[in-house]
Structures are given as structure tokens and as C-alpha cells.
Design an enzyme around this catalytic site. Structure first.
Site, PDB file in Angstrom:
ATOM      1  N   LYS A 143     -10.181   0.150  -1.745  1.00  0.00           N
ATOM      2  CA  LYS A 143      -9.940  -0.154  -0.334  1.00  0.00           C
ATOM      3  C   LYS A 143     -10.287   1.075   0.494  1.00  0.00           C
ATOM      4  O   LYS A 143      -9.734   2.151   0.283  1.00  0.00           O
ATOM      5  CB  LYS A 143      -8.495  -0.570  -0.080  1.00  0.00           C
ATOM      6  CG  LYS A 143      -8.201  -0.852   1.400  1.00  0.00           C
ATOM      7  CD  LYS A 143      -6.780  -1.349   1.608  1.00  0.00           C
ATOM      8  CE  LYS A 143      -6.444  -1.483   3.088  1.00  0.00           C
ATOM      9  NZ  LYS A 143      -5.056  -1.974   3.315  1.00  0.00           N
ATOM     10  N   LYS A 197      -6.966   3.235  -2.762  1.00  0.00           N
ATOM     11  CA  LYS A 197      -7.268   3.221  -1.321  1.00  0.00           C
ATOM     12  C   LYS A 197      -7.589   4.635  -0.860  1.00  0.00           C
ATOM     13  O   LYS A 197      -6.883   5.584  -1.188  1.00  0.00           O
ATOM     14  CB  LYS A 197      -6.075   2.645  -0.561  1.00  0.00           C
ATOM     15  CG  LYS A 197      -6.250   2.561   0.944  1.00  0.00           C
ATOM     16  CD  LYS A 197      -5.031   1.892   1.576  1.00  0.00           C
ATOM     17  CE  LYS A 197      -5.053   1.966   3.087  1.00  0.00           C
ATOM     18  NZ  LYS A 197      -3.865   1.329   3.694  1.00  0.00           N
ATOM     19  N   ASP A 217       0.865  -1.187   0.000  1.00  0.00           N
ATOM     20  CA  ASP A 217       0.000   0.000   0.000  1.00  0.00           C
ATOM     21  C   ASP A 217       0.898   1.232   0.000  1.00  0.00           C
ATOM     22  O   ASP A 217       1.525   1.540   1.022  1.00  0.00           O
ATOM     23  CB  ASP A 217      -0.897   0.031   1.239  1.00  0.00           C
ATOM     24  CG  ASP A 217      -2.008  -1.005   1.216  1.00  0.00           C
ATOM     25  OD1 ASP A 217      -1.935  -1.934   0.400  1.00  0.00           O
ATOM     26  OD2 ASP A 217      -2.937  -0.882   2.047  1.00  0.00           O
TER      27      ASP A 217
END
Length: 222
Positions: free
Chosen positions: A184, A153, A91
Site C-alpha cells: 500500500k 504500507k 493499518d
């Protein structure tokens, strides 16, 4: 068998003071509840990889977290090291200041460099949606799509603008325009009803430090 909610959760421990024992507990909980992944800071990747060996739980590491202000070379090197040490997913945080300055080439170079460094692994790009204007969100989602990342995300959970918001998930989904890229949601997801609202809005993964309480709430609701 994992619950419907557990299979979407990245069980997360990113506080800087996290200890080895806490990382161990995180991994044990993830295996017990069959979460999709655990998410840790890079230092803990080797330990978590050892603890998760032979389980179905994926290992996620963050890169340039939480600010995203590292130089591209450092950001991609951090991601590459995490992969070498056992991370299945990374991430990364975008260069928010570059985006706000209109330097889309810098943002794009960052994303593409980390995409190259994580080839064959899952890459999620943290955009800090709550801190973005509508046109900035569309621009960075387009860059993510062009770089063929796996997820956009919403947030780190550390920015003053806030964490996950249903409206941001909706905006990201609209900007993706049907492209097969996951969303996400992360940051402040402690309530079961909120988790469900994010999923209904389009989130396909949730990052949460409260994963255990969320799946217990799910069980109680059934």
C-alpha cells in the site's frame, strides 16, 4: 462497477480535526465511487461502520497513528477494539524508534500482537519507508512477512521524511521477493500520473484523501 483505480483506493480522512459531517461525506463518496475502503481514525469507526453498512466498501482503522510509539499492549488493544466496532482492516504503525535502535524484537512483538488482535481481518503495517536505511527496510519487511501480514504500507504521510515514493514501492517489492503480500502506497498521492507510477512499480493499494479527484482524472484520460 468500480473503475480500475477506484478498486485500489482507500479513501482516507485522518486529520485530527475531521468532523462528523466530513466523515459522512467521506463514506458517501466511497460508496458512490465504489472505492475499496475508507480509512479513518479509531474514534470514527462506529459511525463509519453504520454509514457503510450494506455497501461493498471496507472499513479501515489506523492503530498507533501517526507515530507508532504506543506500547505493544495499547497498540494491540486499539486494533482489537476497532475490529469489535466494525473495522474490516487495520493499518498499524511500527515502532520506528525501536527499529532505528536495532530492537527488532520489539518491532516484531508489536506486529505479531496486532496480527493476533486482527485475526481474520486485513492487516497493513506502516513502515515509514522514506525514513529507513536500506537494511532497516529489508529487516522490517522480513518481520512483516514472518508475521503473515496482508500489506506493507509505505508511510503515514505525516512523517517529515515524506510520503509515498516510487523508489520505496520498488524496494518493498524487492524485499518481499515474490511473497504474496500487498503493498500500500500512501501519503501525498494527489496526481493521477503519480498514482499510475506507484501501481506500475508494484503498489496494490493506494491510500489517498484525493480519491475523488483521482478517479475523475482517470475518467478524463480515457
Amino acid at each position: 462497477m468500480a473503475s480500475a483505480l477506484a478498486s485500489l483506493i482507500d479513501h482516507t480522512l485522518l486529520k485530527p480535526e475531521a468532523t462528523a459531517d466530513e466523515v459522512g461525506r467521506l463514506c458517501t463518496e466511497a460508496v458512490t465511487h465504489e472505492f475499496k475502503a475508507v480509512c479513518v481514525n479509531p474514534y470514527w469507526v462506529p459511525r463509519a461502520a453504520e454509514l457503510l453498512a450494506n455497501s461493498s466498501v471496507a472499513l479501515c482503522a489506523v492503530a498507533s497513528f501517526p507515530f507508532g510509539c504506543s506500547r505493544t499492549e495499547a497498540k494491540s488493544a486499539e486494533a482489537a477494539l476497532a475490529v469489535r466496532e466494525g473495522a474490516d482492516e487495520v493499518d498499524m504503525v511500527i515502532n520506528l524508534g525501536a527499529l532505528k535502535s536495532g530492537e527488532l524484537d520489539v518491532v516484531e512483538a508489536d506486529i505479531r500482537a496486532v496480527r493476533d488482535a486482527t485475526a481474520g481481518r486485513v492487516l497493513k503495517v506502516i513502515i515509514e519507508a522514506a525514513a529507513l536505511e536500506a537494511d532497516e527496510l529489508v529487516s522490517v519487511v522480513e518481520l512483516c512477512a514472518a508475521a503473515e501480514v496482508d500489506f506493507v504500507k509505505t508511510s503515514t504521510g505525516y512523517h517529515a521524511a515524506g510520503g509515498a515514493r516510487v523508489a520505496d514501492v520498488v524496494a518493498i517489492k524487492k524485499a518481499l521477493d515474490g511473497r504474496e503480500i500487498g503493498i500500500k502506497a500512501s501519503g501525498g498521492i494527489r496526481d493521477y500520473a503519480f498514482a499510475l507510477a506507484l501501481i506500475e512499480a508494484g503498489a496494490t493499494r493506494l491510500g489517498a484523501s484525493s480519491g475523488v479527484s483521482l478517479v475523475k482524472a482517470e475518467a478524463a484520460a480515457q
